[in-house]
Motif scaffolding. Structure first.
Motif, PDB file in Angstrom:
ATOM      1  N   MET A  97      10.768 -11.363  11.952  1.00 33.31           N
ATOM      2  CA  MET A  97       9.751 -10.492  11.404  1.00 33.31           C
ATOM      3  C   MET A  97       8.587 -11.366  10.926  1.00 33.31           C
ATOM      4  SD  MET A  97      10.103  -7.692   8.331  1.00 33.31           S
ATOM      5  CE  MET A  97      11.252  -6.718   9.263  1.00 33.31           C
ATOM      6  N   THR A  98       7.392 -10.954  11.278  1.00 35.44           N
ATOM      7  CA  THR A  98       6.223 -11.740  10.888  1.00 35.44           C
ATOM      8  C   THR A  98       5.911 -11.516   9.406  1.00 35.44           C
ATOM      9  OG1 THR A  98       4.606 -10.015  11.357  1.00 35.44           O
ATOM     10  CG2 THR A  98       5.242 -11.454  13.205  1.00 35.44           C
ATOM     11  N   GLN A  99       5.104 -12.407   8.858  1.00 32.34           N
ATOM     12  CA  GLN A  99       4.685 -12.283   7.461  1.00 32.34           C
ATOM     13  C   GLN A  99       3.910 -10.976   7.245  1.00 32.34           C
ATOM     14  OE1 GLN A  99       5.652 -14.244   5.029  1.00 32.34           O
ATOM     15  NE2 GLN A  99       4.453 -13.198   3.445  1.00 32.34           N
ATOM     16  N   LYS A 100       3.076 -10.620   8.225  1.00 33.46           N
ATOM     17  CA  LYS A 100       2.290  -9.392   8.138  1.00 33.46           C
ATOM     18  C   LYS A 100       3.211  -8.165   8.097  1.00 33.46           C
ATOM     19  CE  LYS A 100      -1.647  -7.135  10.318  1.00 33.46           C
ATOM     20  NZ  LYS A 100      -2.639  -7.202  11.403  1.00 33.46           N
ATOM     21  N   GLU A 101       4.239  -8.174   8.938  1.00 34.82           N
ATOM     22  CA  GLU A 101       5.184  -7.059   8.954  1.00 34.82           C
ATOM     23  C   GLU A 101       5.958  -6.974   7.636  1.00 34.82           C
ATOM     24  OE1 GLU A 101       6.313  -6.738  13.680  1.00 34.82           O
ATOM     25  OE2 GLU A 101       7.164  -8.382  12.494  1.00 34.82           O
ATOM     26  N   LEU A 102       6.339  -8.123   7.111  1.00 35.62           N
ATOM     27  CA  LEU A 102       7.063  -8.169   5.848  1.00 35.62           C
ATOM     28  C   LEU A 102       6.194  -7.621   4.709  1.00 35.62           C
ATOM     29  CD1 LEU A 102       9.569  -8.949   4.268  1.00 35.62           C
ATOM     30  CD2 LEU A 102       8.650 -11.265   4.081  1.00 35.62           C
ATOM     31  N   LEU A 103       4.928  -8.027   4.672  1.00 32.46           N
ATOM     32  CA  LEU A 103       4.014  -7.523   3.651  1.00 32.46           C
ATOM     33  C   LEU A 103       3.828  -6.009   3.768  1.00 32.46           C
ATOM     34  CD1 LEU A 103       1.296 -10.320   3.620  1.00 32.46           C
ATOM     35  CD2 LEU A 103       2.961  -9.809   1.813  1.00 32.46           C
ATOM     36  N   TYR A 104       3.743  -5.522   4.997  1.00 35.68           N
ATOM     37  CA  TYR A 104       3.615  -4.077   5.213  1.00 35.68           C
ATOM     38  C   TYR A 104       4.830  -3.351   4.653  1.00 35.68           C
ATOM     39  CZ  TYR A 104       3.604   0.475   7.353  1.00 35.68           C
ATOM     40  OH  TYR A 104       3.666   1.828   7.533  1.00 35.68           O
ATOM     41  N   LEU A 105       6.024  -3.842   4.957  1.00 36.52           N
ATOM     42  CA  LEU A 105       7.242  -3.203   4.465  1.00 36.52           C
ATOM     43  C   LEU A 105       7.337  -3.255   2.945  1.00 36.52           C
ATOM     44  CD1 LEU A 105       9.896  -4.316   7.085  1.00 36.52           C
ATOM     45  CD2 LEU A 105       8.911  -2.045   6.774  1.00 36.52           C
ATOM     46  N   GLU A 106       6.924  -4.357   2.357  1.00 34.87           N
ATOM     47  CA  GLU A 106       6.925  -4.454   0.896  1.00 34.87           C
ATOM     48  C   GLU A 106       5.959  -3.435   0.289  1.00 34.87           C
ATOM     49  OE1 GLU A 106       6.070  -8.563   0.128  1.00 34.87           O
ATOM     50  OE2 GLU A 106       8.139  -9.189   0.447  1.00 34.87           O
ATOM     51  N   ASP A 107       4.777  -3.298   0.881  1.00 32.83           N
ATOM     52  CA  ASP A 107       3.805  -2.308   0.403  1.00 32.83           C
ATOM     53  C   ASP A 107       4.352  -0.888   0.562  1.00 32.83           C
ATOM     54  OD1 ASP A 107       1.969  -4.211  -0.361  1.00 32.83           O
ATOM     55  OD2 ASP A 107       0.701  -3.983   1.420  1.00 32.83           O
ATOM     56  N   ALA A 108       4.964  -0.621   1.703  1.00 33.22           N
ATOM     57  CA  ALA A 108       5.526   0.711   1.947  1.00 33.22           C
ATOM     58  C   ALA A 108       6.630   1.014   0.940  1.00 33.22           C
ATOM     59  CB  ALA A 108       6.057   0.800   3.382  1.00 33.22           C
ATOM     60  N   TYR A 109       7.462   0.015   0.641  1.00 34.83           N
ATOM     61  CA  TYR A 109       8.542   0.186  -0.333  1.00 34.83           C
ATOM     62  C   TYR A 109       7.966   0.509  -1.710  1.00 34.83           C
ATOM     63  CZ  TYR A 109      12.409  -0.853  -3.440  1.00 34.83           C
ATOM     64  OH  TYR A 109      13.369  -0.768  -4.414  1.00 34.83           O
ATOM     65  N   LYS A 110       6.955  -0.243  -2.134  1.00 37.04           N
ATOM     66  CA  LYS A 110       6.326  -0.012  -3.441  1.00 37.04           C
ATOM     67  C   LYS A 110       5.683   1.373  -3.493  1.00 37.04           C
ATOM     68  CE  LYS A 110       5.422  -4.882  -4.314  1.00 37.04           C
ATOM     69  NZ  LYS A 110       4.371  -5.920  -4.367  1.00 37.04           N
ATOM     70  N   HIS A 111       5.064   1.770  -2.393  1.00 32.31           N
ATOM     71  CA  HIS A 111       4.442   3.093  -2.329  1.00 32.31           C
ATOM     72  C   HIS A 111       5.492   4.187  -2.521  1.00 32.31           C
ATOM     73  CE1 HIS A 111       1.987   6.442  -0.993  1.00 32.31           C
ATOM     74  NE2 HIS A 111       2.950   6.750  -0.143  1.00 32.31           N
ATOM     75  N   GLU A 112       6.600   4.092  -1.806  1.00 34.32           N
ATOM     76  CA  GLU A 112       7.659   5.084  -1.923  1.00 34.32           C
ATOM     77  C   GLU A 112       8.242   5.103  -3.333  1.00 34.32           C
ATOM     78  OE1 GLU A 112       8.191   7.382   0.269  1.00 34.32           O
ATOM     79  OE2 GLU A 112       6.790   6.440   1.655  1.00 34.32           O
ATOM     80  N   LYS A 113       8.419   3.941  -3.928  1.00 36.69           N
ATOM     81  CA  LYS A 113       8.926   3.855  -5.295  1.00 36.69           C
ATOM     82  C   LYS A 113       7.961   4.530  -6.257  1.00 36.69           C
ATOM     83  CE  LYS A 113      10.601   0.560  -8.743  1.00 36.69           C
ATOM     84  NZ  LYS A 113       9.958   1.265  -9.839  1.00 36.69           N
ATOM     85  N   ASN A 114       6.660   4.290  -6.095  1.00 32.79           N
ATOM     86  CA  ASN A 114       5.667   4.915  -6.968  1.00 32.79           C
ATOM     87  C   ASN A 114       5.674   6.432  -6.832  1.00 32.79           C
ATOM     88  OD1 ASN A 114       4.748   2.523  -8.085  1.00 32.79           O
ATOM     89  ND2 ASN A 114       3.114   2.274  -6.582  1.00 32.79           N
ATOM     90  N   ILE A 115       5.771   6.929  -5.608  1.00 29.30           N
ATOM     91  CA  ILE A 115       5.803   8.377  -5.377  1.00 29.30           C
ATOM     92  C   ILE A 115       7.029   8.990  -6.041  1.00 29.30           C
ATOM     93  CG2 ILE A 115       6.065  10.178  -3.608  1.00 29.30           C
ATOM     94  CD1 ILE A 115       3.245   8.987  -3.779  1.00 29.30           C
ATOM     95  N   ILE A 116       8.170   8.344  -5.907  1.00 29.68           N
ATOM     96  CA  ILE A 116       9.403   8.837  -6.532  1.00 29.68           C
ATOM     97  C   ILE A 116       9.244   8.875  -8.049  1.00 29.68           C
ATOM     98  CG2 ILE A 116      11.835   8.271  -6.994  1.00 29.68           C
ATOM     99  CD1 ILE A 116      11.873   7.208  -4.029  1.00 29.68           C
ATOM    100  N   ASP A 117       8.677   7.822  -8.630  1.00 31.60           N
ATOM    101  CA  ASP A 117       8.462   7.780 -10.076  1.00 31.60           C
ATOM    102  C   ASP A 117       7.534   8.907 -10.525  1.00 31.60           C
ATOM    103  OD1 ASP A 117      10.094   5.564 -10.274  1.00 31.60           O
ATOM    104  OD2 ASP A 117       8.432   4.121 -10.382  1.00 31.60           O
ATOM    105  N   ILE A 118       6.476   9.134  -9.776  1.00 27.72           N
ATOM    106  CA  ILE A 118       5.533  10.214 -10.111  1.00 27.72           C
ATOM    107  C   ILE A 118       6.238  11.553 -10.052  1.00 27.72           C
ATOM    108  CG2 ILE A 118       3.503  11.470  -9.285  1.00 27.72           C
ATOM    109  CD1 ILE A 118       2.379   8.665  -8.439  1.00 27.72           C
TER     110      ILE A 118
END
Length: 59
Positions: A1-22
């Motif tokens: 997995m490239t660094q760019k792909e890893l960063l995308y997945l980390e951002d997506a994970y944080k986004h989903e976590k934020n939505i769940i918290d909201i």
């Protein structure tokens, strides 16, 4: 997995976590009030459209 792909997945994970918290912190009363207002609005729009269609049918 490239660094760019890893960063995308980390951002997506944080986004989903934020939505769940909201969503977990939303008061149900606020949601119910919003949905009641939306329902009234859409019922009103439906009735206006129905009247227009009936007027057109009677022309």
């Amino acid at each position: 997995m490239t660094q760019k792909e890893l960063l995308y997945l980390e951002d997506a994970y944080k986004h989903e976590k934020n939505i769940i918290d909201i969503y977990n912190n939303i008061e149900m009363e606020v949601v119910e009030d919003f949905m009641t207002k939306e329902l009234k609005h859409h019922e009103s729009m439906k009735n206006k459209i129905k009247k227009l269609l009936e007027m057109k049918a009677n022309d």
